[in-house]
Design a protein around this motif. Structure first.
Motif, mmCIF file in Angstrom:
data_model
loop_
_atom_site.group_PDB
_atom_site.id
_atom_site.type_symbol
_atom_site.label_atom_id
_atom_site.label_comp_id
_atom_site.label_asym_id
_atom_site.label_seq_id
_atom_site.Cartn_x
_atom_site.Cartn_y
_atom_site.Cartn_z
ATOM 1 N N ALA A 56 -7.123 7.132 5.568
ATOM 2 C CA ALA A 56 -8.276 6.852 4.562
ATOM 3 C C ALA A 56 -7.556 6.543 3.206
ATOM 4 C CB ALA A 56 -9.813 7.314 5.248
ATOM 5 N N LYS A 57 -6.944 7.538 2.895
ATOM 6 C CA LYS A 57 -6.493 7.696 1.487
ATOM 7 C C LYS A 57 -4.974 6.201 0.723
ATOM 8 C CE LYS A 57 -5.246 12.551 1.392
ATOM 9 N NZ LYS A 57 -6.467 12.879 0.656
ATOM 10 N N TYR A 58 -5.444 5.291 1.974
ATOM 11 C CA TYR A 58 -4.018 4.296 1.515
ATOM 12 C C TYR A 58 -4.230 3.360 2.330
ATOM 13 C CZ TYR A 58 -0.854 5.698 5.307
ATOM 14 O OH TYR A 58 -0.220 6.204 6.404
ATOM 15 N N CYS A 59 -5.270 3.140 3.953
ATOM 16 C CA CYS A 59 -5.420 1.993 4.233
ATOM 17 C C CYS A 59 -7.006 1.632 4.068
ATOM 18 C CB CYS A 59 -4.598 2.050 5.906
ATOM 19 S SG CYS A 59 -3.570 2.665 6.392
ATOM 20 N N ASN A 90 0.871 -1.189 -0.146
ATOM 21 C CA ASN A 90 -0.129 -0.228 0.062
ATOM 22 C C ASN A 90 0.789 0.837 -0.092
ATOM 23 O OD1 ASN A 90 1.198 -0.114 2.520
ATOM 24 N ND2 ASN A 90 -1.128 0.539 3.828
ATOM 25 N N VAL A 91 1.864 0.989 -0.115
ATOM 26 C CA VAL A 91 3.012 2.586 0.094
ATOM 27 C C VAL A 91 4.403 1.517 -0.915
ATOM 28 C CG1 VAL A 91 4.683 3.418 1.310
ATOM 29 C CG2 VAL A 91 2.671 3.004 2.670
ATOM 30 N N VAL A 92 4.290 2.796 -1.534
ATOM 31 C CA VAL A 92 5.885 2.772 -2.972
ATOM 32 C C VAL A 92 6.350 4.303 -2.086
ATOM 33 C CG1 VAL A 92 6.623 3.128 -5.233
ATOM 34 C CG2 VAL A 92 4.305 1.242 -5.062
ATOM 35 N N ILE A 93 7.888 3.468 -2.554
ATOM 36 C CA ILE A 93 8.520 5.228 -1.990
ATOM 37 C C ILE A 93 9.742 4.982 -3.088
ATOM 38 C CG2 ILE A 93 9.972 6.521 -0.392
ATOM 39 C CD1 ILE A 93 9.143 4.380 2.122
ATOM 40 N N ASN A 94 9.987 6.230 -3.805
ATOM 41 C CA ASN A 94 10.889 6.072 -5.168
ATOM 42 C C ASN A 94 12.387 7.200 -3.794
ATOM 43 O OD1 ASN A 94 10.136 5.395 -7.702
ATOM 44 N ND2 ASN A 94 8.889 6.843 -7.624
ATOM 45 N N PHE A 95 13.040 6.272 -3.856
ATOM 46 C CA PHE A 95 14.196 6.614 -2.400
ATOM 47 C C PHE A 95 14.876 7.583 -3.584
ATOM 48 C CE2 PHE A 95 18.159 6.589 -0.870
ATOM 49 C CZ PHE A 95 18.131 6.341 -0.006
ATOM 50 N N ASP A 96 15.016 6.967 -5.238
ATOM 51 C CA ASP A 96 15.578 7.415 -6.202
ATOM 52 C C ASP A 96 14.309 8.065 -7.367
ATOM 53 O OD1 ASP A 96 17.949 7.010 -4.917
ATOM 54 O OD2 ASP A 96 18.331 5.398 -6.171
ATOM 55 N N PHE A 97 14.266 9.243 -7.844
ATOM 56 C CA PHE A 97 13.031 9.468 -8.197
ATOM 57 C C PHE A 97 13.184 9.184 -9.797
ATOM 58 C CE2 PHE A 97 10.643 12.392 -11.022
ATOM 59 C CZ PHE A 97 9.498 12.857 -10.066
ATOM 60 N N PRO A 98 12.394 8.293 -10.834
ATOM 61 C CA PRO A 98 12.973 7.759 -11.646
ATOM 62 C C PRO A 98 12.831 8.564 -12.949
ATOM 63 C CG PRO A 98 10.546 7.395 -11.870
ATOM 64 C CD PRO A 98 11.486 7.944 -10.078
#
Length: 362
Positions: free
Chosen positions: A358-361, A295-303
């Motif tokens: 509520a946005k992601y759970c 439910n969470v994606v993190i771009n540690f390095d921006f693509p």
């Protein structure tokens, strides 16, 4: 029963459009993004049309990567659980002997990467002359110049009256020339307007490179993460970051292209089974991989590109699921951020102090 047990309640748009057409035996050229239910759109008609009483291979599903082959085969097995359909997966990098042994038993549907299948068909072990359905997923990748001659060989091994189902997120020239050469009056479906970013709230945080790990630590402590995927732009950074996350006291796996295939499979399987909460990955892992509980994606390095961004962020919030994406953006990334927003026609907002669960759970 298989569909019901898999938890599918109603067809997604791509399934609604392709399943009835596929059942009539017509060739299909479908353009749909990841996360829209593409896999079931071709596996359901294939399973429906396969006769489990005949001991012959009747359908082939071609995919570009080993991970996608395993996942697609799994969906096939689950959906066809009550039909007695025997599904086999065969990819490069695994034991040829095991595949040959398996082909001496009953197989109705083969999920494969192209090179290995041609190898087995050429040796006369995989008999494809009764294959009347051929599905190609991620066709834009399958029809890259290095693959295309192999694909032509696969088609030649199949029955003359075969039906081809082609699914692709993008339609480069290669797909068009393939269509003109091999497809007979294909039914064209285009569902690209449905951005996979639906259901995903996207944020950015402006940080300096050296603040990234600290920022990630803050996110971990503040967010209610079911499972997260964290993307880096290089293999080295994947391993370094995974080590850092473990040092911070969070459970973490990592996966990248330079790992042994067996190790990759194990990580993928264990993460999917929920034995670890966070997965650090390189871009190897972005295409078509569907893990419901992310439910969470993190771009540690921006693509660097819009396509990569879409494939990464489209992991969470897949068909009917909610998710958030957090982008750690440095001063150098700011132009890319703006460009990708424009290109994808989406909004990436500045991250607020508190994010509404509520946005992601669910």
């Amino acid at each position: 029963m298989g569909i019901f047990e898999k938890g599918f309640e109603r067809p997604s748009p791509i399934q609604e459009e392709s399943i009835p057409i596929a059942l009539t035996g017509r060739d299909i050229l479908a353009r749909a993004k990841n996360g829209t239910g593409k896999t079931a759109a071709f596996t359901i008609p294939i399973l429906e049309k396969t006769d489990a009483t005949k001991n012959i291979i009747q359908a082939v599903i071609l995919v570009p990567t080993r991970e996608l082959a395993l996942q697609t085969a799994q969906v096939c097995k689950e959906l066809g659980k009550h039909l007695g359909t025997q599904v086999m997966v065969t990819t490069g990098g695994t034991s040829l002997k095991d595949d040959i042994m398996r082909l001496h038993q009953t197989v109705h549907v083969v999920v494969a990467t192209p090179g290995r299948l041609v190898d087995l068909a050429g040796k006369g072990v995989a008999k494809l002359s009764n294959v009347t359905m051929l599905a190609m997923d991620e066709a834009d990748k399958l029809l890259a110049p290095e693959f295309e001659p192999v694909i032509a060989q696969v088609i030649d091994f199949c029955a003359k009256n075969r039906q081809i189902l082609l699914y692709s997120a993008t339609f480069p020239v290669t797909v068009k020339s393939f269509k003109d050469k091999w497809l007979r009056k294909p039914y064209v479906i285009n569902l690209m307007e449905e951005l996979t970013l639906k259901g995903i709230t996207q944020y950015y945080a402006f940080v300096e490179e050296r603040q990234k790990v600290h920022c990630l630590n803050t996110l971990f402590s503040k967010l209610q993460i079911n499972q997260s995927m964290i993307f880096c732009n290089s293999v080295n950074r994947v391993e370094l970051l995974a080590r850092k996350i473990t040092e911070l006291g969070y459970s973490c796996f990592y996966i990248h292209a330079k790992m042994q295939q067996g190790d990759r499979n194990k990580v993928f399987h264990d993460f999917r089974a929920g034995s670890c909460r966070n997965l650090v990955s390189s871009d190897l892992f972005t295409r078509g991989i569907d893990i419901q509980s992310v439910n969470v994606v993190i771009n540690f390095d921006f693509p660097k590109s819009g396509e990569t961004y879409l494939h990464r962020v489209g992991r969470s919030g897949r068909f009917g699921h909610l998710g958030i994406a957090v982008n750690l953006v440095t001063y150098e990334d700011r132009f890319n951020l703006f460009r990708i927003e424009q290109e994808l026609g989406t909004e990436i907002q500045q991250i607020p102090q508190n994010i509404d669960p509520a946005k992601y759970c669910r």
